[in-house]
Write a protein that holds these residues in place. Structure first.
Motif, PDB file in Angstrom:
ATOM      1  N   GLU A 214      34.555  83.024  14.828  1.00 48.77           N
ATOM      2  CA  GLU A 214      35.236  81.967  15.605  1.00 48.77           C
ATOM      3  C   GLU A 214      36.754  82.057  15.509  1.00 48.77           C
ATOM      4  O   GLU A 214      37.459  81.190  16.042  1.00 48.77           O
ATOM      5  N   SER A 230      39.896  83.223  19.963  1.00 51.10           N
ATOM      6  CA  SER A 230      38.520  82.910  20.344  1.00 51.10           C
ATOM      7  C   SER A 230      38.574  81.639  21.179  1.00 51.10           C
ATOM      8  O   SER A 230      39.587  80.935  21.187  1.00 51.10           O
ATOM      9  N   TYR A 231      37.519  81.346  21.872  1.00 53.78           N
ATOM     10  CA  TYR A 231      37.506  80.171  22.754  1.00 53.78           C
ATOM     11  C   TYR A 231      37.175  78.939  21.910  1.00 53.78           C
ATOM     12  O   TYR A 231      36.198  78.956  21.146  1.00 53.78           O
ATOM     13  N   LEU A 233      35.307  76.305  21.207  1.00 53.92           N
ATOM     14  CA  LEU A 233      34.085  75.596  21.596  1.00 53.92           C
ATOM     15  C   LEU A 233      33.886  74.389  20.692  1.00 53.92           C
ATOM     16  O   LEU A 233      34.071  74.486  19.475  1.00 53.92           O
ATOM     17  N   SER A 273      35.244  88.604  24.517  1.00 55.79           N
ATOM     18  CA  SER A 273      35.383  87.272  23.915  1.00 55.79           C
ATOM     19  C   SER A 273      34.761  86.212  24.821  1.00 55.79           C
ATOM     20  O   SER A 273      34.130  85.265  24.342  1.00 55.79           O
ATOM     21  N   VAL A 274      34.942  86.381  26.123  1.00 56.21           N
ATOM     22  CA  VAL A 274      34.352  85.440  27.091  1.00 56.21           C
ATOM     23  C   VAL A 274      32.826  85.443  26.952  1.00 56.21           C
ATOM     24  O   VAL A 274      32.182  84.395  26.828  1.00 56.21           O
ATOM     25  N   SER A 277      31.616  83.883  23.756  1.00 58.60           N
ATOM     26  CA  SER A 277      31.796  82.427  23.715  1.00 58.60           C
ATOM     27  C   SER A 277      30.690  81.716  24.500  1.00 58.60           C
ATOM     28  O   SER A 277      30.242  80.648  24.109  1.00 58.60           O
ATOM     29  N   ARG A 299      36.455  81.293  32.750  1.00 60.87           N
ATOM     30  CA  ARG A 299      36.792  81.321  31.322  1.00 60.87           C
ATOM     31  C   ARG A 299      37.794  82.426  31.009  1.00 60.87           C
ATOM     32  O   ARG A 299      38.648  82.276  30.134  1.00 60.87           O
ATOM     33  N   TYR A 300      37.721  83.532  31.727  1.00 59.41           N
ATOM     34  CA  TYR A 300      38.711  84.612  31.538  1.00 59.41           C
ATOM     35  C   TYR A 300      40.112  84.063  31.819  1.00 59.41           C
ATOM     36  O   TYR A 300      41.062  84.320  31.071  1.00 59.41           O
ATOM     37  N   GLU A 302      41.031  80.951  31.572  1.00 53.02           N
ATOM     38  CA  GLU A 302      41.385  80.028  30.483  1.00 53.02           C
ATOM     39  C   GLU A 302      41.900  80.810  29.269  1.00 53.02           C
ATOM     40  O   GLU A 302      42.831  80.382  28.599  1.00 53.02           O
ATOM     41  N   PHE A 303      41.288  81.953  29.004  1.00 52.22           N
ATOM     42  CA  PHE A 303      41.774  82.799  27.895  1.00 52.22           C
ATOM     43  C   PHE A 303      43.204  83.245  28.167  1.00 52.22           C
ATOM     44  O   PHE A 303      44.038  83.276  27.276  1.00 52.22           O
ATOM     45  N   MET A 306      45.454  80.466  27.405  1.00 50.48           N
ATOM     46  CA  MET A 306      45.499  80.188  25.969  1.00 50.48           C
ATOM     47  C   MET A 306      46.409  81.153  25.214  1.00 50.48           C
ATOM     48  O   MET A 306      47.090  80.773  24.269  1.00 50.48           O
TER      49      MET A 306
END
Ligand code: AMP
Length: 317
Positions: A214, A230-231, A233, A273-274, A277, A299-300, A302-303, A306
């Motif tokens: 994580e 890491s995402y 969660l 990683s996507v 997650s 989500r990519y 969002e990474f 981030m």
């Protein structure tokens, strides 16, 4: 008996465990659930590119699982079913530290005597992923592929302890290795992850990806390194297969763009990683079963948000 005959050259081939898992986590438990390193990684990779899988199953492996793999563009010509044999079985649990899998039982079953024979259509594969399994089997696959553009391997503590010499030989022959931080320390005896990475690079792979559960992942590529977050969660149901879905997303993406430049490898770490997650949001492959390409793309992005903090030209320090 192998599953069927396919003569179309396979660009990405994955070998590794195909299994049934008993898993317990603070969020619940499953028994005889679809598992295995090759299974998780092939399903993750299949979101990017078609995959050919090499492995072995017993009589007890449900046809519904094969139908699901088939529905995901995963070619099964390299999967052998042993009549009278039992499928690989792993049992484990996680406590509140979800980064640590505690193995209760590993039954190799049909994998104990497996001799992989690659279908001709797999021998010309450009991308080969040796997912977690006995390194002797990984070597047998490596010996049969003719001229891959990129070879990648993964492993775990079970093989570092039990088949160290074969594993070191695999490492000496691949381009990229995946390992989690504890495994890199165990293999090299180095406390520092950077020193451990350098020691593994000396064995062979010029690129090493250290998974930190994580806490993200580190890419060591020649003298450069790249750190992926890491995402965040809120809840993790089952970490099983996180490493495999990470590796599957990574290699699936690389094979889909057919490029191995440092920029592609960095993007591939994020795609991995996507996929990891998403995978941990539910037990077994349940989250990957209902995952869509739109969710992956979102989500990519969002990474990207981030990890982005400054353009180089804006930096004022
Ligand atoms: P991970 O991505 O590390 O969480 O991998 C989980 C998967 O690895 C499970 O689905 C297991 O079936 C599989 N597995 C566990 N032990 C082994 C082993 N010794 N060799 C190959 N696969 C394994």
């Amino acid at each position: 008996m192998t599953m069927d005959k396919n003569t179309t050259p396979q660009s990405l081939v994955i070998v590794g465990s195909i299994g049934l898992d008993d898993v317990q986590t603070p969020e619940g438990e499953v028994r005889d659930a679809l598992g295995g390193a090759a299974t998780y990684s092939a399903i993750a990779a299949s979101f990017f590119t078609p995959v050919g899988i090499v492995g072995v199953i017993g009589d007890d492996f449900p046809q519904t699982h094969l139908d699901y793999l088939d529905s995901r563009r995963i070619d099964l010509a390299g999967v052998e079913r042993i009549s009278g044999g039992k499928t690989f079985h792993w049992a484990g649990y996680y406590d509140f530290d979800l980064n640590v899998a505690h193995t209760l039982d590993t039954q190799l079953n049909v994998f104990a005597d497996f001799k992989p024979v690659l279908p001709d259509s797999y021998k010309k594969a450009s991308y080969v992923f040796l997912a977690n399994i006995d390194p002797v089997l990984q070597l047998e696959v490596l010996n049969q592929v003719e001229k891959p553009k990129l070879t990648v391997c993964d492993t775990m503590n079970f093989w570092i302890t039990g088949k160290r010499d074969a594993l070191v030989e695999v490492l000496s022959r691949v381009d990229i290795a995946f390992m989690n931080d504890a495994e890199a320390r165990q293999l090299t005896g180095c406390m520092s992850i950077v020193k451990a990475a350098r020691a593994i690079q000396k064995i062979g792979p010029q690129t090493l990806i250290i998974k930190k559960g994580e806490h993200g992942a580190l890419l060591f590529h020649n003298d450069e390194h790249f750190s992926a977050p890491s995402y965040p969660l809120e809840s993790i149901a089952d970490p099983t297969g996180a490493g495999d879905s990470f590796a599957g997303g990574f290699i699936g993406y690389v094979a889909s763009v057919d490029d191995i430049s440092p920029k592609t490898l960095r993007r591939a770490v994020i795609q991995g990683s996507v996929m990891a997650s998403f995978n941990v949001e539910d037990f077994s492959m349940n989250r990957l079963r209902r995952l869509t390409c739109d969710e992956i793309a979102k989500r990519y992005s969002e990474f990207r948000e981030m990890a982005h903090f400054d353009a180089l030209e804006d930096a004022s320090l």
